[in-house]
Design a protein around this motif. Structure first.
Motif, PDB file in Angstrom:
ATOM      1  N   LYS A 218       0.829  -1.199   0.000  1.00 47.93           N
ATOM      2  CA  LYS A 218       0.000   0.000   0.000  1.00 47.93           C
ATOM      3  C   LYS A 218       0.865   1.252   0.000  1.00 47.93           C
ATOM      4  N   ARG A 219       1.913   1.221   0.820  1.00 51.56           N
ATOM      5  CA  ARG A 219       2.798   2.398   0.897  1.00 51.56           C
ATOM      6  C   ARG A 219       3.472   2.655  -0.442  1.00 51.56           C
ATOM      7  N   GLU A 220       3.920   1.593  -1.109  1.00 47.91           N
ATOM      8  CA  GLU A 220       4.558   1.758  -2.416  1.00 47.91           C
ATOM      9  C   GLU A 220       3.573   2.332  -3.424  1.00 47.91           C
ATOM     10  N   ALA A 221       2.329   1.884  -3.355  1.00 42.52           N
ATOM     11  CA  ALA A 221       1.317   2.386  -4.289  1.00 42.52           C
ATOM     12  C   ALA A 221       1.044   3.878  -4.029  1.00 42.52           C
ATOM     13  N   VAL A 222       0.989   4.246  -2.750  1.00 39.97           N
ATOM     14  CA  VAL A 222       0.772   5.666  -2.410  1.00 39.97           C
ATOM     15  C   VAL A 222       1.940   6.504  -2.891  1.00 39.97           C
ATOM     16  N   LEU A 223       3.168   6.004  -2.661  1.00 37.29           N
ATOM     17  CA  LEU A 223       4.354   6.765  -3.083  1.00 37.29           C
ATOM     18  C   LEU A 223       4.397   6.918  -4.599  1.00 37.29           C
ATOM     19  N   GLN A 224       3.981   5.893  -5.314  1.00 35.44           N
ATOM     20  CA  GLN A 224       3.970   5.975  -6.776  1.00 35.44           C
ATOM     21  C   GLN A 224       2.961   7.027  -7.242  1.00 35.44           C
ATOM     22  N   ALA A 225       1.786   7.053  -6.592  1.00 34.77           N
ATOM     23  CA  ALA A 225       0.774   8.042  -6.961  1.00 34.77           C
ATOM     24  C   ALA A 225       1.265   9.453  -6.637  1.00 34.77           C
ATOM     25  N   VAL A 226       1.926   9.605  -5.494  1.00 37.38           N
ATOM     26  CA  VAL A 226       2.471  10.916  -5.117  1.00 37.38           C
ATOM     27  C   VAL A 226       3.541  11.347  -6.100  1.00 37.38           C
ATOM     28  N   SER A 227       4.382  10.370  -6.518  1.00 37.89           N
ATOM     29  CA  SER A 227       5.440  10.693  -7.473  1.00 37.89           C
ATOM     30  C   SER A 227       4.856  11.171  -8.793  1.00 37.89           C
ATOM     31  N   GLN A 228       3.771  10.559  -9.240  1.00 40.39           N
ATOM     32  CA  GLN A 228       3.129  11.005 -10.479  1.00 40.39           C
ATOM     33  C   GLN A 228       2.569  12.417 -10.349  1.00 40.39           C
ATOM     34  N   ILE A 229       1.996  12.700  -9.176  1.00 45.13           N
ATOM     35  CA  ILE A 229       1.462  14.046  -8.948  1.00 45.13           C
ATOM     36  C   ILE A 229       2.591  15.073  -8.936  1.00 45.13           C
ATOM     37  N   CYS A 230       3.707  14.729  -8.277  1.00 47.12           N
ATOM     38  CA  CYS A 230       4.844  15.656  -8.208  1.00 47.12           C
ATOM     39  C   CYS A 230       5.438  15.909  -9.587  1.00 47.12           C
ATOM     40  N   SER A 231       5.345  14.914 -10.469  1.00 44.22           N
ATOM     41  CA  SER A 231       5.903  15.088 -11.808  1.00 44.22           C
ATOM     42  C   SER A 231       4.932  15.782 -12.749  1.00 44.22           C
ATOM     43  N   GLY A 232       3.754  16.136 -12.222  1.00 42.63           N
ATOM     44  CA  GLY A 232       2.789  16.889 -13.014  1.00 42.63           C
ATOM     45  C   GLY A 232       1.847  16.012 -13.785  1.00 42.63           C
ATOM     46  N   GLU A 233       1.805  14.686 -13.529  1.00 40.73           N
ATOM     47  CA  GLU A 233       0.931  13.778 -14.244  1.00 40.73           C
ATOM     48  C   GLU A 233      -0.380  13.618 -13.493  1.00 40.73           C
ATOM     49  N   GLN A 234      -1.435  13.315 -14.218  1.00 46.81           N
ATOM     50  CA  GLN A 234      -2.729  13.021 -13.625  1.00 46.81           C
ATOM     51  C   GLN A 234      -2.759  11.535 -13.307  1.00 46.81           C
ATOM     52  N   VAL A 235      -3.032  11.207 -12.063  1.00 46.85           N
ATOM     53  CA  VAL A 235      -2.986   9.808 -11.648  1.00 46.85           C
ATOM     54  C   VAL A 235      -4.069   9.008 -12.370  1.00 46.85           C
ATOM     55  N   GLY A 236      -3.640   7.884 -12.941  1.00 48.66           N
ATOM     56  CA  GLY A 236      -4.601   6.986 -13.592  1.00 48.66           C
ATOM     57  C   GLY A 236      -4.883   7.344 -15.032  1.00 48.66           C
ATOM     58  N   THR A 237      -4.313   8.406 -15.619  1.00 47.75           N
ATOM     59  CA  THR A 237      -4.558   8.798 -17.006  1.00 47.75           C
ATOM     60  C   THR A 237      -3.251   9.148 -17.652  1.00 47.75           C
ATOM     61  N   SER A 238      -3.270   9.108 -18.998  1.00 47.09           N
ATOM     62  CA  SER A 238      -2.066   9.450 -19.750  1.00 47.09           C
ATOM     63  C   SER A 238      -2.338  10.508 -20.810  1.00 47.09           C
ATOM     64  N   ASP A 239      -3.642  10.765 -21.116  1.00 40.30           N
ATOM     65  CA  ASP A 239      -3.948  11.693 -22.188  1.00 40.30           C
ATOM     66  C   ASP A 239      -3.945  13.144 -21.721  1.00 40.30           C
ATOM     67  N   ASN A 240      -3.719  13.342 -20.421  1.00 40.21           N
ATOM     68  CA  ASN A 240      -3.702  14.718 -19.911  1.00 40.21           C
ATOM     69  C   ASN A 240      -2.284  15.249 -19.740  1.00 40.21           C
ATOM     70  N   LYS A 241      -1.265  14.472 -20.129  1.00 36.36           N
ATOM     71  CA  LYS A 241       0.120  14.904 -19.965  1.00 36.36           C
ATOM     72  C   LYS A 241       0.397  16.189 -20.747  1.00 36.36           C
ATOM     73  N   GLU A 242      -0.122  16.206 -22.001  1.00 36.42           N
ATOM     74  CA  GLU A 242       0.160  17.367 -22.851  1.00 36.42           C
ATOM     75  C   GLU A 242      -0.456  18.626 -22.254  1.00 36.42           C
ATOM     76  N   SER A 243      -1.741  18.518 -21.781  1.00 34.66           N
ATOM     77  CA  SER A 243      -2.390  19.694 -21.202  1.00 34.66           C
ATOM     78  C   SER A 243      -1.667  20.138 -19.929  1.00 34.66           C
ATOM     79  N   SER A 244      -1.165  19.153 -19.162  1.00 33.22           N
ATOM     80  CA  SER A 244      -0.419  19.504 -17.955  1.00 33.22           C
ATOM     81  C   SER A 244       0.861  20.237 -18.318  1.00 33.22           C
ATOM     82  N   TRP A 245       1.546  19.766 -19.367  1.00 34.83           N
ATOM     83  CA  TRP A 245       2.791  20.424 -19.805  1.00 34.83           C
ATOM     84  C   TRP A 245       2.500  21.836 -20.287  1.00 34.83           C
ATOM     85  N   VAL A 246       1.381  22.014 -21.039  1.00 37.89           N
ATOM     86  CA  VAL A 246       1.011  23.348 -21.519  1.00 37.89           C
ATOM     87  C   VAL A 246       0.752  24.286 -20.340  1.00 37.89           C
ATOM     88  N   ARG A 247       0.044  23.742 -19.291  1.00 39.28           N
ATOM     89  CA  ARG A 247      -0.239  24.581 -18.130  1.00 39.28           C
ATOM     90  C   ARG A 247       1.050  25.004 -17.428  1.00 39.28           C
TER      91      ARG A 247
END
Length: 476
Positions: free
Chosen positions: A280-309
């Motif tokens: 569970k802790r590893e899963a939480v850390l992975q989700a936090v890492s995605q948020i810190c990198s600017g990614e939307q957790v559970g999706t991949s098609d929002n990367k471009e919009s996140s980069w634009v923002r």
């Protein structure tokens, strides 16, 4: 008294009409933990190690229901942490900032948080132990919430807008903190805690030596500690440095505790560290890492919009900073103009008041001198009249004394002359008596002298006889 009554009536109307009127309570030293707000800590046990005398425990309430708990530093004028639970994400209500009267005035009868404007003059030493709205105005900082309003449903949000839940943050940092915390809680923590009501959150700040207007401490860093004590539980810590608004470092709760005060323990039993699920802790850390990198957790098609923002944010940041600088310069300029006008008015008014005061002193001295002269005139006239009367009486007395002495000479002579025959005739018996006494004395003296001579001859004859007559014939 009339103004206080009106304020009380308005206050009661606010409670009855506006359902969002926030309440809070300062917890006394004799109460355990945070009283009713202990429910916001695992096992109802608050963090340990925050034992400084300037740490104040507050149970933040709304409609007489506990909403979250806050440990407030009256030394730094900011909260050290706020403990809460995620209720439901909601749009932010209109900001309606409140203060806690009993932090500054423990003897005050107010048992709830109120609007600062509604208690002017009724709370002693207001602002001595807590920050006020005026401490943020024109400072370049805004009131950043430790317990973000966006993580609370509408019924809870009003309670978060209290200055005991706010720390000075730059506008961009405040926005970044709330965005990151909201994303972490909603996308990383809630999905991985099987029972949402078992997720306990602590959001805190570490004070620095930098102060706003020499009063309110600016945080050195912000932190979040999460504990899921449900089966397959876990714990997590996050830290955001003030110097880097895009930073958000994950670490264990123990590592986070080392950055706080010595001896601090945030969760009872370290949130069951021995029984925590590593998966569970590893899963939480992975989700936090995605948020810190600017990614939307559970999706991949929002990367471009996140980069634009992010690019848009980088481009807009200099203009926002420039606008903030211009606003700050304008505010400081206005403050300087008002301060200069105040000094001029103060100097002119002071000069006028000094002139009026001097004129008043001169008039008072002049009137006092005239009054003393006017008062002394009848006194001097009366004293002269009395002296004249006394002199006249003295003359009369001297004339009478002289007349008596002149008249006493012939009167005395006549009296003595008239009394001479009386004294002469009355003296004859006394003279005769004295003559008789003298003659009797002379006769007695002659008799005494004769007796004395005869006694002497007798004594001499006896002595001669004893001397020349023999002893044998003495009997004859």
């Amino acid at each position: 008294r009339e103004w206080t009554m009106k304020t009380s009536i308005v206050f009661l109307l606010c409670i009855s009409v506006f359902p969002g009127f926030s309440q809070g309570r300062v917890v006394g030293e004799d109460e355990t933990g945070f009283a009713e707000c202990n429910v916001f800590f695992p096992g109802q046990v608050p963090p340990e190690g925050f034992t400084e005398p300037f740490h104040v425990k507050i149970c933040q309430q709304y409609n007489k229901e506990p909403r979250f708990a806050t440990l407030y530093s009256i030394k730094d004028k900011i909260p050290l942490y706020s403990a809460f639970k995620f209720t439901k994400s909601a749009q932010s209500e209109e900001e309606n900032w409140l203060v806690e009267p009993q932090i500054d005035d423990p003897e005050n009868d107010l048992q709830e948080m109120v609007h600062e404007a509604d208690i002017g003059g009724t709370v002693a030493n207001l602002g001595a132990n807590q920050a006020l709205t005026s401490d943020y105005v024109g400072s370049g900082y805004e009131r950043g919430l430790l317990n973000p309003s966006l993580l609370n449903e509408e019924d809870f949000q009003v309670a978060t807008y209290t200055l005991t839940n706010a720390v000075p943050l730059s506008p961009s940092l405040s926005k970044s903190w709330h965005r990151d915390i909201g994303n972490v809680v909603e996308q990383a923590l809630i999905p991985h805690c099987s029972k949402m009501d078992h997720l306990y959150l602590l959001a805190g700040a570490i004070p620095s030596s930098v102060q706003v207007k020499g009063k309110v401490s600016v945080p050195e860093s912000l932190w979040l500690a999460a504990c899921c004590d449900a089966p397959e539980g876990w714990s997590l810590g996050l830290v955001k440095k003030i110097s880097d608004e895009n930073s958000l470092a994950d670490l264990t709760v123990r590592e986070l505790e080392k950055q706080l005060l010595p001896g601090v323990r945030l969760f009872k039993g370290n949130c069951g560290e021995d029984k925590q699920s590593q998966e569970k802790r590893e899963a939480v850390l992975q989700a936090v890492s995605q948020i810190c990198s600017g990614e939307q957790v559970g999706t991949s098609d929002n990367k471009e919009s996140s980069w634009v923002r992010r690019v848009a944010g980088i481009i807009a940041t200099p203009f926002i900073k420039l606008l903030e600088l211009l606003i700050y310069i304008f505010v400081e300029l206005v403050k300087f103009v008002f301060y200069f006008l105040w000094l001029v008015v103060k100097r002119v008014v002071g000069t006028v008041l000094d002139g009026v005061y001097s004129l008043w002193n001169g008039m008072v001295s002049y009137l006092k001198a005239i009054s003393m002269v006017l008062i002394s005139i009848p006194y001097d006239v009366g004293r002269v009249i009395i002296n004249i009367l006394l002199g006249f009486l003295q003359i009369v007395r001297d004339v009478m004394s002289l007349t008596y002495r002149i008249l006493s000479i012939p009167v005395g002579f006549v009296l003595h002359l008239a009394a001479f025959p009386y004294h002469s005739i009355c003296a004859i018996p006394s003279v005769l008596k004295d003559m008789a006494t003298g003659i009797g004395g002379t006769f007695s003296l002659v008799i005494d002298a004769t007796a004395t001579v005869l006694h002497g001859f007798y004594y001499l004859a006896g002595h001669i006889v004893k001397r020349f007559v023999p002893k044998g014939s003495s009997d004859d």
